[in-house]
Structure formats: structure tokens, C-alpha cells
Write an enzyme that holds these catalytic residues in place. Structure first.
Site, short mmCIF file in Angstrom:
data_model
loop_
_atom_site.label_atom_id
_atom_site.label_comp_id
_atom_site.label_asym_id
_atom_site.label_seq_id
_atom_site.Cartn_x
_atom_site.Cartn_y
_atom_site.Cartn_z
N GLY A 47 0.90 -1.11 -0.01
CA GLY A 47 0.00 0.12 0.10
C GLY A 47 0.92 1.27 0.03
O GLY A 47 2.06 1.26 0.15
N GLN A 52 3.20 10.07 1.42
CA GLN A 52 4.74 9.24 1.54
C GLN A 52 5.36 9.80 0.02
O GLN A 52 6.50 9.64 0.12
CB GLN A 52 4.42 7.84 1.51
CG GLN A 52 3.89 7.09 2.66
CD GLN A 52 4.01 5.81 2.46
OE1 GLN A 52 2.77 5.11 2.11
NE2 GLN A 52 4.73 4.83 3.06
N CYS A 100 6.57 -0.63 6.55
CA CYS A 100 6.25 0.43 5.73
C CYS A 100 7.51 1.18 5.08
O CYS A 100 8.60 1.01 5.37
CB CYS A 100 6.12 1.54 6.77
SG CYS A 100 5.11 3.19 6.30
N LEU A 101 7.02 1.70 3.78
CA LEU A 101 8.05 2.24 2.79
C LEU A 101 8.56 3.36 3.42
O LEU A 101 9.93 3.59 2.93
CB LEU A 101 7.52 2.28 1.36
CG LEU A 101 6.83 1.02 0.70
CD1 LEU A 101 6.45 1.49 -0.68
CD2 LEU A 101 8.03 -0.17 0.55
N HIS A 142 -3.64 0.90 8.55
CA HIS A 142 -2.11 1.65 8.30
C HIS A 142 -2.05 2.60 7.19
O HIS A 142 -1.58 3.66 7.44
CB HIS A 142 -1.13 0.31 7.80
CG HIS A 142 0.28 0.63 7.66
ND1 HIS A 142 1.16 0.30 8.22
CD2 HIS A 142 0.78 1.62 6.74
CE1 HIS A 142 2.42 0.71 7.80
NE2 HIS A 142 2.01 1.33 6.79
N GLU A 143 -2.42 2.28 6.32
CA GLU A 143 -2.75 3.46 5.21
C GLU A 143 -3.23 4.94 5.53
O GLU A 143 -3.00 5.88 5.31
CB GLU A 143 -3.25 2.90 3.82
CG GLU A 143 -2.38 1.79 3.13
CD GLU A 143 -0.70 2.05 3.11
OE1 GLU A 143 -0.48 3.22 2.78
OE2 GLU A 143 -0.06 1.17 3.13
N HIS A 146 -1.54 7.04 7.74
CA HIS A 146 -0.48 7.86 7.16
C HIS A 146 -1.30 9.46 6.57
O HIS A 146 -0.74 10.50 6.77
CB HIS A 146 -0.21 7.49 5.64
CG HIS A 146 1.03 6.55 5.76
ND1 HIS A 146 2.11 6.99 6.02
CD2 HIS A 146 1.14 5.24 5.74
CE1 HIS A 146 2.98 5.83 6.11
NE2 HIS A 146 2.33 4.74 5.81
NI NI Z 1 3.27 2.86 5.67
#
Ligand code: NI
Length: 170
Positions: A47, A52, A100-101, A142-143, A146
Site C-alpha cells: 500500500g 509518502q 512501511c516503505l 495502516h494506510e 498516514h
Molecule cells: Ni506505511
């Protein structure tokens, strides 16, 4: 190829509340989504949220097919979710591993509600409303976090469950 730099934990944009999208079905939205999909694919993510890649708008994408980072996980439909709203349908919180990226190389065990309803819009303005459980719920929570400036380590209760992927899962 419009693969964007993914901001890392500590960058101020990742700590801010993103703005709602006000115009659907637009060339601007399309170009943001192309960048988001290309970036997520290049980095093998499950995701990605617009902040991000430095876009402070309430847009997330997620898709779990056969992802080598999550080998035992059921698929999650490929979704563009804009201006999401979450309802919690369970009092039960379950622990599960997340990465997480924006927190590269690390994994942590995070408590999340295991059943939710989410509602939002796709890029054309069509309503998306779904009930999700387990990993699907975890990915969405999670997304969406953000978009409110929250990264998963901030949700953790036991920091002994936080570490480098290569040490935790050799
Ligand atoms: Ni993330």
C-alpha cells in the site's frame, strides 16, 4: 518512469494531516495515482499513501496479491481509496507484523482493530464501502493513518517487537 522518492520517517510531511480531495476524475488526480502505483510497484509495497510521495491529499492505494513480504496473507483487492472514513466494528485488537516503505528495513508488531467498515471514493467519485477483517483491515488502517500523520511505530505498545527485518525474519 514516474517512480517517486518515498519520504522517510522524520520528514515533516509524514507528520501532518492531509487535505481532502475536492475534485474527482481529473488529470491531476490521474497523474498522482500513476506516480503512486509506479512507486508502490517498484518498491514491492502492499500500500501507499499520497503523503509518502509528498502529496498532502487524502488518497491511499493498496493491493495484496502474492507479495513476497507477506507470504501467508490472503489477497486484498486492488483499491484506490480517497477521503476515507473508518468505523470500528469490533472491540478486539489483534497484534500483527507491519512494515512501511517510509520505515525501510524495519518491522513491528502493531495492535489493530480486526474488523472495520471503510467508506470513501474511487478516483471517479464512486462510493466504495466495504467491511474488512484481519489483514485487509490492517492494511487499510495502516494506510489511512498516514493521512493523519501517524506511522505504525506510534501505534506500537511493546517496542521489543520492533526490529530489522533481516534480524527478525532471517
Ligand atoms: Ni506505511
Amino acid at each position: 518512469m514516474p517512480v517517486k522518492n518515498v519520504l522517510k520517517m522524520g520528514h515533516p510531511i509524514l507528520q501532518q494531516v492531509a487535505e481532502p480531495v475536492t475534485e474527482f476524475n481529473s488529470a491531476l488526480l490521474d497523474s498522482i495515482l500513476v506516480d503512486m502505483y509506479d512507486t508502490m510497484a517498484a518498491l514491492d509495497g502492499a500500500g501507499l499513501a499520497a503523503p509518502q510521495i509528498g502529496i498532502q491529499q487524502r488518497i491511499v492505494i493498496f493491493c495484496v496479491e502474492d507479495n513476497p513480504r507477506y507470504p501467508d496473507i490472503k489477497p486484498v483487492p486492488d483499491t484506490v481509496l480517497i477521503n476515507p472514513e473508518i468505523s470500528f466494528l469490533s472491540d478486539e485488537s489483534v497484534l500483527g507484523w507491519e512494515g512501511c516503505l517510509s520505515v525501510p528495513g524495519l518491522r513491528g508488531r502493531v495492535p489493530r482493530c480486526n474488523k472495520i467498515k471503510y467508506r470513501g471514493y474511487d478516483q471517479y467519485g464512486n462510493v466504495i464501502e466495504r467491511i474488512a477483517a484481519d489483514f485487509h483491515a490492517r492494511v487499510v488502517l495502516h494506510e489511512v493513518d498516514h493521512l493523519d500523520g501517524i506511522l505504525y511505530p506510534q501505534r506500537m505498545e511493546d517496542m521489543s517487537d520492533f526490529g530489522f527485518e533481516q534480524e527478525l525474519f532471517p
